[in-house]
Design a protein around this motif. Structure first.
Motif, PDB file in Angstrom:
ATOM      1  N   ARG A   7     -18.919 -23.789 -29.253  1.00 14.26           N
ATOM      2  CA  ARG A   7     -18.591 -24.780 -30.283  1.00 14.26           C
ATOM      3  C   ARG A   7     -17.151 -25.236 -30.094  1.00 14.26           C
ATOM      4  O   ARG A   7     -16.349 -24.497 -29.527  1.00 14.26           O
ATOM      5  CB  ARG A   7     -18.794 -24.168 -31.665  1.00 14.26           C
ATOM      6  CG  ARG A   7     -20.274 -23.866 -31.947  1.00 14.26           C
ATOM      7  CD  ARG A   7     -20.483 -23.033 -33.187  1.00 14.26           C
ATOM      8  NE  ARG A   7     -19.556 -23.309 -34.255  1.00 14.26           N
ATOM      9  CZ  ARG A   7     -19.861 -23.943 -35.384  1.00 14.26           C
ATOM     10  NH1 ARG A   7     -21.068 -24.359 -35.599  1.00 14.26           N
ATOM     11  NH2 ARG A   7     -18.955 -24.128 -36.319  1.00 14.26           N
ATOM     12  N   PRO A   8     -16.804 -26.429 -30.584  1.00 10.95           N
ATOM     13  CA  PRO A   8     -15.447 -26.963 -30.389  1.00 10.95           C
ATOM     14  C   PRO A   8     -14.338 -26.062 -30.950  1.00 10.95           C
ATOM     15  O   PRO A   8     -13.228 -26.055 -30.428  1.00 10.95           O
ATOM     16  CB  PRO A   8     -15.468 -28.309 -31.133  1.00 10.95           C
ATOM     17  CG  PRO A   8     -16.905 -28.673 -31.222  1.00 10.95           C
ATOM     18  CD  PRO A   8     -17.677 -27.395 -31.254  1.00 10.95           C
ATOM     19  N   ASP A   9     -14.647 -25.273 -31.981  1.00 14.68           N
ATOM     20  CA  ASP A   9     -13.605 -24.418 -32.579  1.00 14.68           C
ATOM     21  C   ASP A   9     -13.417 -23.095 -31.826  1.00 14.68           C
ATOM     22  O   ASP A   9     -12.645 -22.241 -32.242  1.00 14.68           O
ATOM     23  CB  ASP A   9     -13.920 -24.141 -34.054  1.00 14.68           C
ATOM     24  CG  ASP A   9     -15.209 -23.342 -34.258  1.00 14.68           C
ATOM     25  OD1 ASP A   9     -15.857 -22.958 -33.256  1.00 14.68           O
ATOM     26  OD2 ASP A   9     -15.567 -23.098 -35.422  1.00 14.68           O
ATOM     27  N   GLY A  10     -14.137 -22.917 -30.709  1.00 17.57           N
ATOM     28  CA  GLY A  10     -13.988 -21.702 -29.919  1.00 17.57           C
ATOM     29  C   GLY A  10     -15.004 -20.623 -30.257  1.00 17.57           C
ATOM     30  O   GLY A  10     -15.102 -19.625 -29.548  1.00 17.57           O
ATOM     31  N   SER A  11     -15.747 -20.828 -31.335  1.00 20.53           N
ATOM     32  CA  SER A  11     -16.785 -19.855 -31.673  1.00 20.53           C
ATOM     33  C   SER A  11     -18.033 -20.150 -30.839  1.00 20.53           C
ATOM     34  O   SER A  11     -18.099 -21.145 -30.126  1.00 20.53           O
ATOM     35  CB  SER A  11     -17.111 -19.908 -33.166  1.00 20.53           C
ATOM     36  OG  SER A  11     -17.657 -21.163 -33.505  1.00 20.53           O
ATOM     37  N   ILE A  85     -14.608 -13.774 -29.179  1.00 22.85           N
ATOM     38  CA  ILE A  85     -15.084 -13.350 -27.863  1.00 22.85           C
ATOM     39  C   ILE A  85     -15.328 -14.588 -27.009  1.00 22.85           C
ATOM     40  O   ILE A  85     -15.748 -15.625 -27.507  1.00 22.85           O
ATOM     41  CB  ILE A  85     -16.363 -12.482 -27.979  1.00 22.85           C
ATOM     42  CG1 ILE A  85     -16.721 -11.858 -26.622  1.00 22.85           C
ATOM     43  CG2 ILE A  85     -17.519 -13.275 -28.568  1.00 22.85           C
ATOM     44  CD1 ILE A  85     -17.766 -10.759 -26.708  1.00 22.85           C
ATOM     45  N   ALA A  86     -15.033 -14.464 -25.711  1.00 21.47           N
ATOM     46  CA  ALA A  86     -15.201 -15.582 -24.786  1.00 21.47           C
ATOM     47  C   ALA A  86     -16.666 -15.721 -24.377  1.00 21.47           C
ATOM     48  O   ALA A  86     -17.396 -14.733 -24.298  1.00 21.47           O
ATOM     49  CB  ALA A  86     -14.339 -15.368 -23.544  1.00 21.47           C
ATOM     50  N   GLU A  87     -17.067 -16.955 -24.110  1.00 19.37           N
ATOM     51  CA  GLU A  87     -18.448 -17.236 -23.721  1.00 19.37           C
ATOM     52  C   GLU A  87     -18.858 -16.425 -22.490  1.00 19.37           C
ATOM     53  O   GLU A  87     -19.954 -15.858 -22.446  1.00 19.37           O
ATOM     54  CB  GLU A  87     -18.615 -18.731 -23.457  1.00 19.37           C
ATOM     55  CG  GLU A  87     -20.014 -19.130 -23.091  1.00 19.37           C
ATOM     56  CD  GLU A  87     -20.168 -20.636 -22.891  1.00 19.37           C
ATOM     57  OE1 GLU A  87     -21.287 -21.054 -22.551  1.00 19.37           O
ATOM     58  OE2 GLU A  87     -19.191 -21.386 -23.056  1.00 19.37           O
ATOM     59  N   ASN A  88     -17.981 -16.344 -21.497  1.00 17.20           N
ATOM     60  CA  ASN A  88     -18.306 -15.595 -20.276  1.00 17.20           C
ATOM     61  C   ASN A  88     -18.533 -14.121 -20.577  1.00 17.20           C
ATOM     62  O   ASN A  88     -19.388 -13.480 -19.962  1.00 17.20           O
ATOM     63  CB  ASN A  88     -17.201 -15.746 -19.230  1.00 17.20           C
ATOM     64  CG  ASN A  88     -17.179 -17.141 -18.619  1.00 17.20           C
ATOM     65  OD1 ASN A  88     -18.158 -17.881 -18.716  1.00 17.20           O
ATOM     66  ND2 ASN A  88     -16.075 -17.493 -18.009  1.00 17.20           N
ATOM     67  N   ASP A  89     -17.748 -13.562 -21.502  1.00 17.17           N
ATOM     68  CA  ASP A  89     -17.920 -12.157 -21.873  1.00 17.17           C
ATOM     69  C   ASP A  89     -19.276 -11.926 -22.542  1.00 17.17           C
ATOM     70  O   ASP A  89     -19.952 -10.932 -22.262  1.00 17.17           O
ATOM     71  CB  ASP A  89     -16.799 -11.697 -22.809  1.00 17.17           C
ATOM     72  CG  ASP A  89     -15.446 -11.668 -22.114  1.00 17.17           C
ATOM     73  OD1 ASP A  89     -15.412 -11.635 -20.866  1.00 17.17           O
ATOM     74  OD2 ASP A  89     -14.425 -11.686 -22.829  1.00 17.17           O
ATOM     75  N   VAL A  90     -19.670 -12.835 -23.418  1.00 14.76           N
ATOM     76  CA  VAL A  90     -20.969 -12.713 -24.085  1.00 14.76           C
ATOM     77  C   VAL A  90     -22.090 -12.780 -23.051  1.00 14.76           C
ATOM     78  O   VAL A  90     -22.992 -11.931 -23.042  1.00 14.76           O
ATOM     79  CB  VAL A  90     -21.165 -13.805 -25.159  1.00 14.76           C
ATOM     80  CG1 VAL A  90     -22.587 -13.771 -25.715  1.00 14.76           C
ATOM     81  CG2 VAL A  90     -20.153 -13.633 -26.280  1.00 14.76           C
ATOM     82  N   ARG A  91     -22.018 -13.766 -22.171  1.00 18.86           N
ATOM     83  CA  ARG A  91     -23.058 -13.909 -21.148  1.00 18.86           C
ATOM     84  C   ARG A  91     -23.158 -12.647 -20.292  1.00 18.86           C
ATOM     85  O   ARG A  91     -24.256 -12.158 -20.012  1.00 18.86           O
ATOM     86  CB  ARG A  91     -22.783 -15.130 -20.269  1.00 18.86           C
ATOM     87  CG  ARG A  91     -22.992 -16.441 -20.999  1.00 18.86           C
ATOM     88  CD  ARG A  91     -22.776 -17.644 -20.073  1.00 18.86           C
ATOM     89  NE  ARG A  91     -22.777 -18.877 -20.823  1.00 18.86           N
ATOM     90  CZ  ARG A  91     -23.863 -19.499 -21.259  1.00 18.86           C
ATOM     91  NH1 ARG A  91     -25.038 -18.982 -21.018  1.00 18.86           N
ATOM     92  NH2 ARG A  91     -23.770 -20.627 -21.938  1.00 18.86           N
ATOM     93  N   SER A  92     -22.032 -12.110 -19.887  1.00 17.42           N
ATOM     94  CA  SER A  92     -22.010 -10.915 -19.057  1.00 17.42           C
ATOM     95  C   SER A  92     -22.615  -9.712 -19.785  1.00 17.42           C
ATOM     96  O   SER A  92     -23.445  -8.989 -19.230  1.00 17.42           O
ATOM     97  CB  SER A  92     -20.562 -10.626 -18.637  1.00 17.42           C
ATOM     98  OG  SER A  92     -20.498  -9.414 -17.946  1.00 17.42           O
ATOM     99  N   LEU A  93     -22.210  -9.491 -21.028  1.00 18.49           N
ATOM    100  CA  LEU A  93     -22.729  -8.358 -21.796  1.00 18.49           C
ATOM    101  C   LEU A  93     -24.217  -8.490 -22.083  1.00 18.49           C
ATOM    102  O   LEU A  93     -24.962  -7.504 -22.032  1.00 18.49           O
ATOM    103  CB  LEU A  93     -21.934  -8.198 -23.095  1.00 18.49           C
ATOM    104  CG  LEU A  93     -20.504  -7.672 -22.920  1.00 18.49           C
ATOM    105  CD1 LEU A  93     -19.694  -7.899 -24.182  1.00 18.49           C
ATOM    106  CD2 LEU A  93     -20.514  -6.205 -22.529  1.00 18.49           C
TER     107      LEU A  93
END
Length: 103
Positions: A7-11, A85-93
């Motif tokens: 999302r644009p706000d970083g969430s 949390i960063a998008e890449n971190d979520v995808r990885s986990l």
């Protein structure tokens, strides 16, 4: 991974398809554009929703306050708002834990 949207706000928005009353709580791959979550908790008195937040927060190493159900409180299809949390971190986990159980 179509189940995760920045999302644009970083969430981030995570789409889930929840199957309550399963033998154990675990990620079970994709269900359409949503991540399927088998949930041991029954859909009674909000227990399933609490279990969803608890499981995702623990899985992503986030405080429970950083995981909010934005829509689908009374539905199997849920949208979770993730912050801190960063998008890449979520995808990885999520990739690492797909098919793993917790409880």
């Amino acid at each position: 991974m179509p189940c995760l949207q920045a999302r644009p706000d970083g969430s981030l928005l995570l789409s889930l398809h929840v199957q309550p009353g399963a033998a154990r709580t675990e990620l079970a791959g994709l269900h359409g554009d949503a991540l399927k979550l088998r949930l041991a908790a029954p859909p009674i008195d909000g227990r399933a929703n609490k279990a969803v937040v608890d499981f995702i927060a623990e899985l992503l190493h986030l405080p429970k306050s950083a995981v909010v159900i934005r829509s689908g409180l009374a539905s199997r299809t849920k949208k979770l708002l993730l912050t801190g949390i960063a998008e890449n971190d979520v995808r990885s986990l999520l990739e690492q834990n797909r098919g793993s159980s917790n409880g």
